[in-house]
Scaffold this motif. Structure first.
Motif, PDB file in Angstrom:
ATOM      1  N   CYS A  34     -43.271 -85.706  23.703  1.00 21.34           N
ATOM      2  CA  CYS A  34     -44.723 -85.609  23.536  1.00 21.34           C
ATOM      3  C   CYS A  34     -45.339 -86.794  24.273  1.00 21.34           C
ATOM      4  O   CYS A  34     -44.695 -87.826  24.427  1.00 21.34           O
ATOM      5  N   HIS A  71     -43.470 -80.168  33.013  1.00 25.63           N
ATOM      6  CA  HIS A  71     -44.699 -80.155  32.216  1.00 25.63           C
ATOM      7  C   HIS A  71     -44.863 -78.835  31.472  1.00 25.63           C
ATOM      8  O   HIS A  71     -44.545 -77.769  32.000  1.00 25.63           O
ATOM      9  N   ASN A  72     -45.343 -78.949  30.242  1.00 25.04           N
ATOM     10  CA  ASN A  72     -45.672 -77.796  29.413  1.00 25.04           C
ATOM     11  C   ASN A  72     -44.501 -76.821  29.246  1.00 25.04           C
ATOM     12  O   ASN A  72     -44.656 -75.613  29.413  1.00 25.04           O
ATOM     13  N   ALA A  75     -44.378 -73.481  27.075  1.00 25.37           N
ATOM     14  CA  ALA A  75     -45.764 -73.013  27.223  1.00 25.37           C
ATOM     15  C   ALA A  75     -46.352 -72.449  25.938  1.00 25.37           C
ATOM     16  O   ALA A  75     -46.551 -73.161  24.976  1.00 25.37           O
ATOM     17  N   GLU A  76     -46.626 -71.141  25.912  1.00 25.56           N
ATOM     18  CA  GLU A  76     -47.313 -70.549  24.761  1.00 25.56           C
ATOM     19  C   GLU A  76     -46.456 -70.524  23.502  1.00 25.56           C
ATOM     20  O   GLU A  76     -46.951 -70.270  22.418  1.00 25.56           O
ATOM     21  N   SER A  84     -50.878 -81.445  22.064  1.00 21.36           N
ATOM     22  CA  SER A  84     -50.841 -81.626  23.511  1.00 21.36           C
ATOM     23  C   SER A  84     -49.643 -80.851  24.051  1.00 21.36           C
ATOM     24  O   SER A  84     -48.789 -80.416  23.286  1.00 21.36           O
ATOM     25  N   PRO A  85     -49.572 -80.684  25.367  1.00 19.76           N
ATOM     26  CA  PRO A  85     -48.423 -79.979  25.933  1.00 19.76           C
ATOM     27  C   PRO A  85     -47.110 -80.698  25.608  1.00 19.76           C
ATOM     28  O   PRO A  85     -47.096 -81.910  25.383  1.00 19.76           O
ATOM     29  N   TYR A  87     -43.442 -81.837  26.947  1.00 20.19           N
ATOM     30  CA  TYR A  87     -42.768 -82.152  28.203  1.00 20.19           C
ATOM     31  C   TYR A  87     -41.266 -82.035  28.006  1.00 20.19           C
ATOM     32  O   TYR A  87     -40.761 -82.198  26.896  1.00 20.19           O
TER      33      TYR A  87
END
Length: 118
Positions: A34, A71-72, A75-76, A84-85, A87
């Motif tokens: 995070c 990154h991300n 995802a969903e 936050s996304p 990692y």
């Protein structure tokens, strides 16, 4: 980039042989991070079920070169409680993760929300 990792054990190195020895059940083949202390703390409390009041859990402050960071990840499918996304660092880049600090989760909680009354 500085990122944070919630864990039950205050280890010094991300070693591939320890991959999935904890709670890791995501689809990403690597380590999850995070970008906030709060996100790593939420992971420690919610998914690892660390009793922060009793001194369980740690937050690792890590430095990772951007070239190794995805990154991300997930995802969903990532839980929105992190705020936050999420990692990821591939398992093959484990040696590129530098642990700068290992903080007790209780200390992080108290720095964010105030002292826990006994």
């Amino acid at each position: 980039m500085d990122l944070f990792h919630g864990t039950r054990t205050p280890f010094e190195h991300f070693l591939p042989q320890y991959y999935r020895t904890g709670e890791g059940v995501g689809n990403f083949t690597g380590w999850y991070f995070c970008d906030t202390l709060r996100g790593a703390l939420v992971h420690c409390e919610s998914y690892l079920r660390c009793n922060v009041r009793a001194g369980e859990g740690y937050i690792l402050h890590c430095r990772i070169d951007d070239q190794w960071i995805k990154h991300n990840v997930d995802a969903e499918y990532a839980d929105p409680i992190y705020g936050s996304p999420i990692y990821g660092v591939p398992l093959s880049a484990s040696a590129e993760i530098v642990v700068l600090d290992r903080m007790p989760a209780r200390q992080v909680f108290e720095s964010l929300y105030g002292l826990i009354e006994s």
